[in-house]
Design an enzyme around this catalytic site. Structure first.
Site, PDB file in Angstrom:
ATOM      1  N   LYS A 283      37.671   3.791  42.517  1.00 18.70           N
ATOM      2  CA  LYS A 283      38.471   2.605  42.851  1.00 18.70           C
ATOM      3  C   LYS A 283      37.525   1.571  43.476  1.00 18.70           C
ATOM      4  O   LYS A 283      36.597   1.942  44.204  1.00 18.70           O
ATOM      5  CB  LYS A 283      39.559   3.028  43.850  1.00 18.70           C
TER       6      LYS A 283
ATOM      7  N   SER B 238      49.505   5.179  47.536  1.00 19.86           N
ATOM      8  CA  SER B 238      48.702   4.556  46.481  1.00 19.86           C
ATOM      9  C   SER B 238      47.914   5.520  45.605  1.00 19.86           C
ATOM     10  O   SER B 238      47.371   5.111  44.584  1.00 19.86           O
ATOM     11  CB  SER B 238      47.744   3.536  47.087  1.00 19.86           C
TER      12      SER B 238
ATOM     13  N   SER C 143      48.398   1.408  44.585  1.00 19.68           N
ATOM     14  CA  SER C 143      47.323   0.469  44.276  1.00 19.68           C
ATOM     15  C   SER C 143      46.160   1.114  43.533  1.00 19.68           C
ATOM     16  O   SER C 143      45.328   0.408  42.981  1.00 19.68           O
ATOM     17  CB  SER C 143      46.813  -0.141  45.577  1.00 19.68           C
TER      18      SER C 143
END
Lengths: 487, 481
Positions: A80, A179, A155
């Site tokens: 990420k 997330s 996310s």
């Protein structure tokens, strides 16, 4: 059509160990897969082809010399874009950090490098990890590989989508209010949010410091366990890092659920849940029962306050954590600002997206003089009550089972203009963050329309191994992880 | 009401940089005067993803200070964030302690013209320093530069209650506090480099009133003189405002060194809302019993106690005792020397006179002195015995100071030993009296003031080495007195 990229991390690791394939082969296969599907999925913000191949070559050389660094040496993964990577641009999917090339690695990135895993690049996310659909990325939304018109969740949606689309073998995400777990549920992948303090936050761009926790995302429970073991380390650079032993999650992984007591919180099965999700979950609970677990009806009475509590605390911390993006030292700076105040307001005005601004304003308000007691302090008190709810329940049961997300993957754009309904996506996941507990999402079925559904397991502090074991017992009965997204 | 009908009320907030090698939340150096941004790392630069790790030495120093000031050292205190935007504040917030500081409720005794006074210390808390904006360097017009060497330097803030009643008391308190911190080895007491600085909260109220007036905060007073001047100016200003029917506004003011006035920096209306909240990146600060006990056991004798002891043990006047105890190394050296001399007051005279002159002129710290306490004792004994004159001894001390050689060697080499041989002195006395027969006549006729002339001539002839006692004795004998 079984290709290299369809292998799980542990399967690939076995083939690397037997020298059947090389890390360069696997990395090339991933890069090819990325080239093939990422134009549709858009999971990657930046692919580091050269870096990944170089690292793969080094891994093969070690293998040849008989000195692999870890069980996963040579298995390529993605990160990420919230994780700082030395020499590789890191933006947290924000304009404000465009062009920022970190001078140091996040601790978890260092650990992956030390374990010999080639890093394929930086994965898309909601800007500063604020969002539940990846649509608040400043660059582009990521598409769900199971239905490209839908979101992969957020996310860590880029990480989930890349894993689901076989672009990477595994990935790291972060989980502040769900997330990791929510996008895992929406993409038929496994996501583990470790106990707060289990994995170092050093070098992870902060959203809400008291809630953020990095964790592994992969296609199987075993992969998730293996990746988790690499990053679960005490880190003296993170003062909230717990000084506990790195767990062995693989040894007892196949031990099953016989004799375990699983709590089913009534508040998590209230209205608002999609009927297909509800039905699939009930079926999954019955299955766990058949496998030998005892289901216990439990209550977490303060659950209804969790959402409000979470958004007050997370936004308060975010408003402070994001103050450093002022255009003075790194990232983007407003071009034509005259004077200091203009430099701040223009840099931040141009650099942050709508969702980030919304939360900064909410947090600034909640912390401001005259409102602190009514909002921030009260939220802290409720947080304590929520924690105590869990402590009580865990005196009765070994783990808690619930849905991960109230609905399957929704259409891109469907909730963008309705932040409140977007916030509801985290309603089952965020109490776990408020309590600092470990949580895991494991695939548990599909809707009629072929959209993945996830089951969430919550555990006692530092009891990740048990969650993985329960998830594995369930996974063993299914072939969900063999099903490839139709992208 | 005239000025004399008002009572000034003052409380001080003192910022002291702790004498650690590294910063409070990272390993960067705290050394003064490095190239801009030389002592920085991702942590003190506030890069994305960084986290603070507490320097334990900082805790030890705060505990030490708290104990020395008689504070309650809290077993648990809490870090908070103070949020505001400024270019030299890298994270957009300062990590500090807010409602739960590490130490609370102590006191410091000071001297006032009307006797001892106890000033209450409300709290001691820890925080990180910010960086420095540079507006006038070689940057092109309209640009400012930021130096973050200081960002993350550990500071201790010591806040007094408004117990001080005039500028002199405030100065006395600040000096006494500085002496304590320097004694403890936690601060260098350097006002010029800003490692010890002070804000003053000043208000006035009619004499006899029990209600404090509206206060103004005077920022960054970096010398004792400015503190005194600023308080006196500010108190008079506030009285003027009240006298002319106005109201004192709560505001922050600066001392304008050039104009000798205080001027407004910001009013209450544009004061910041700092949005304090507990720092989530740091667990609560725990002080163990063991740490507190070990700090208590290693507390040195503090300046005030030492001063009292010096007066009792060495029979020194208060003035001497105060100067000798103002700095710990000086006091320690004095005590070491005192073991080798019989008359402590004479030793004190040397310390306050010749030795402090040399120290000041050469800029030498006590720790770097080249001679030993025993050698100084030896020199004083030599003077006592009359082997050298007091004046010659000053030269000897100077040489000892520069070279560290034993006094006997210097005296011998320079031929500074006094001539105490009766025959030798007598010969010179006879010679001088013979050469100045006219003056001898005048003396014998009653002009006693000529006596000094004879002494001078003898000493001159003996190049100052004649034993003064012997010279006098012989002169008087020869002159028939």
């Amino acid at each position: 059509m079984s290709s290299l990229t369809d292998l799980s991390m542990l399967e690939l690791a076995a083939k690397l160990a037997s020298r059947e394939v090389s890390s360069v082969d696997a990395t090339r296969a991933s890069l090819q897969r990325i080239a093939q599907v990422d134009p549709k999925v858009r999971a990657f913000l930046r692919v580091d082809e050269a870096g990944a191949l170089k690292s793969a070559e080094a891994s093969d050389a070690r293998r040849k010399a008989g000195s692999p660094l870890s069980a996963l040496d040579g298995v390529p993964v993605g990160l990420k874009d919230i994780f700082l990577t030395q020499g590789v641009e890191t933006t947290c999917a924000s304009r404000v950090l465009e062009g920022f090339v970190p001078p140091y690695d996040a601790t978890v990135v260092r650990l992956l490098k030390e374990a010999g895993l080639p890093l394929l690049g930086k994965l898309n996310m909601d800007e500063f990890a604020m969002g539940s659909s990846n649509e608040s990325s400043a660059y582009f939304p990521t598409h769900n590989p199971w239905d490209l018109t839908r979101t992969p969740g957020g996310s860590s949606g880029g990480s989930a989508a890349a894993v689901a689309a076989r672009e990477v073998f595994g990935a790291l995400g972060t989980d502040t209010g769900g997330s990791i777990r929510q996008p895992a549920a929406l993409t038929n992948t496994v996501g583990l949010k470790p106990t707060y303090g289990r994995v170092s936050r050093y070098g992870v761009i902060a959203f809400a410091s008291s809630l953020d926790q990095p964790g592994p995302m992969a296609r199987t429970v075993g992969d998730t366990a293996a990746l988790f073991q690499l990053i679960a380390r005490h880190d003296p650079l993170d003062s909230t890092s717990a000084d506990v032993e790195t767990p062995d999650c693989l040894t007892g992984l196949e031990d099953g659920v016989r004799g375990l007591k699983l709590g089913v919180p009534r508040e998590y099965f209230a209205e608002g849940m999609d009927p297909e999700v509800a039905g699939t979950l009930r079926a999954s609970l019955e299955e766990l029962e058949k496998l030998g677990a005892t289901l216990v009806d439990v209550s977490l009475p303060h659950t209804k306050y969790a959402l409000a509590t979470y958004y007050l605390l997370a936004s308060s911390e975010a408003s402070s954590n994001l103050a450093r993006y002022d255009g003075i030292r790194y990232g983007q700076r407003a071009k034509d600002a005259r004077g200091l105040k203009e430099l701040y307001t223009q840099t931040r005005g141009q650099g942050f997206g709508a969702e980030v601004k919304r939360r900064i304003m909410l947090g600034t308000y909640a912390l401001s003089a005259g409102y602190y007691d009514a909002y921030y302090l009260r939220a802290q008190k409720v947080r304590t009550l929520i924690r105590e709810d869990f402590t009580k329940v865990f005196q009765q049961v070994d783990a808690i089972v619930s849905p991960t997300s109230p609905v399957p993957a929704f259409k891109l754009g469907a909730k963008v203009d309705d932040p409140l309904s977007m916030y509801l996506m985290d309603v089952y996941t965020l109490p776990c963050n408020l309590a600092g507990l470990p949580g895991l999402s494991v695939p548990c079925g599909f809707t009629q329309g072929g959209l993945p559904i996830g089951m969430q397991l919550l555990g006692r502090p530092f009891d990740e191994a048990r969650l993985l074991r329960i998830a594995r017992a369930f996974e063993r009965e299914h072939d969900f992880f063999r099903r490839a997204a139709p992208v | 009401m005239p000025l004399s009908d008002f009572q000034t009320v003052i409380g001080l907030e003192v910022h002291a940089q702790l004498l650690t090698q590294s910063k409070i939340f990272c390993g960067c150096s705290t050394a003064f005067g490095a190239e801009p941004n030389h002592h920085t790392c991702p942590v003190c630069l506030g890069m994305p993803g960084v986290l603070p790790v507490l320097n334990q030495r900082v805790v030890e120093y705060a505990v030490r200070t708290g104990l020395a000031l008689g504070c309650t050292v809290k077993p648990t205190s809490v870090w908070s964030r103070k949020n505001y935007f400024y270019p030299d504040l890298p994270k957009g917030y300062q990590i500090t302690q807010y409602d739960q500081p590490i130490c609370e409720w102590g006191e410091l005794v000071i001297d006032t013209p009307s006797g001892e006074k106890t000033v209450r210390v409300r709290r001691i808390h820890l925080e990180e320093d910010a960086g420095k904006s540079v507006h006038d360097a070689s940057a092109s017009a309209g640009q400012s530069l930021v130096d973050l060497n200081r960002a993350g330097v550990p500071l201790m803030e010591i806040v007094s209650e408004p117990d001080l009643r005039d500028a002199d008391e405030a100065v006395e308190y600040l000096k006494a506090l500085r002496d304590v911190l320097v004694y403890l080895g936690v601060n260098d007491g350097n006002l010029e480099e800003g490692s010890f600085r002070c804000d003053a909260n000043v208000s006035v109220m009619p004499k006899g009133s029990t209600t404090y007036g509206q206060r103004c905060e005077l920022k960054n007073l970096n010398s004792f003189r400015f503190l005194k001047q600023a308080i006196e100016y500010e108190a008079a200003r506030q009285v003027d405002v009240i006298e002319s029917g106005g109201k004192v506004d709560q505001e922050t003011r600066l001392w304008d060194v050039n104009k000798g006035i205080t001027r407004s920096m910001r009013s209450k209306e544009d004061a910041h809302d700092y949005r304090y909240f507990p720092e989530p990146d740091l667990p609560p600060l725990l002080v163990s019993d063991a740490l507190r006990d070990s700090q208590r056991q290693s507390l040195p004798e503090l300046p005030r106690a030492k001063r009292t002891r010096f007066m009792g043990e060495y029979g020194l006047p208060a003035y001497d005792a105060r100067i000798l105890t103002a700095e710990r190394p000086l006091a320690d050296f004095f005590e070491a020397c005192a073991k080798h001399v019989s008359d402590a007051k004479k030793l004190s005279n040397w310390f306050l006179g010749e030795l402090s002159r040399l120290l000041k002129e050469e800029g030498t710290p006590i720790s770097a002195l080249r001679f030993t306490p025993a050698q100084l004792g030896e020199l004083l004994a030599t003077v006592e015995k009359g082997t050298v004159s007091a004046n010659a001894a000053k030269d000897v001390l100077g040489e000892m100071f520069r070279t560290g050689r034993p006094p006997a060697d210097i005296i011998a080499e320079k031929g500074l030993a006094q001539v105490s041989d009766v025959g030798a002195v007598e010969a010179v006395v006879d010679d001088i009296l013979a050469k100045n027969a006219g003056e001898v006549e005048k003396y014998k006729a009653g002009k006693k003031s000529v006596y000094g002339f004879f002494v001078g001539q003898v000493m001159k002839a003996m190049k100052g080495k004649g034993n003064p006692g012997l010279v006098n004795e012989l002169l008087k004998k020869k002159l028939g007195d």
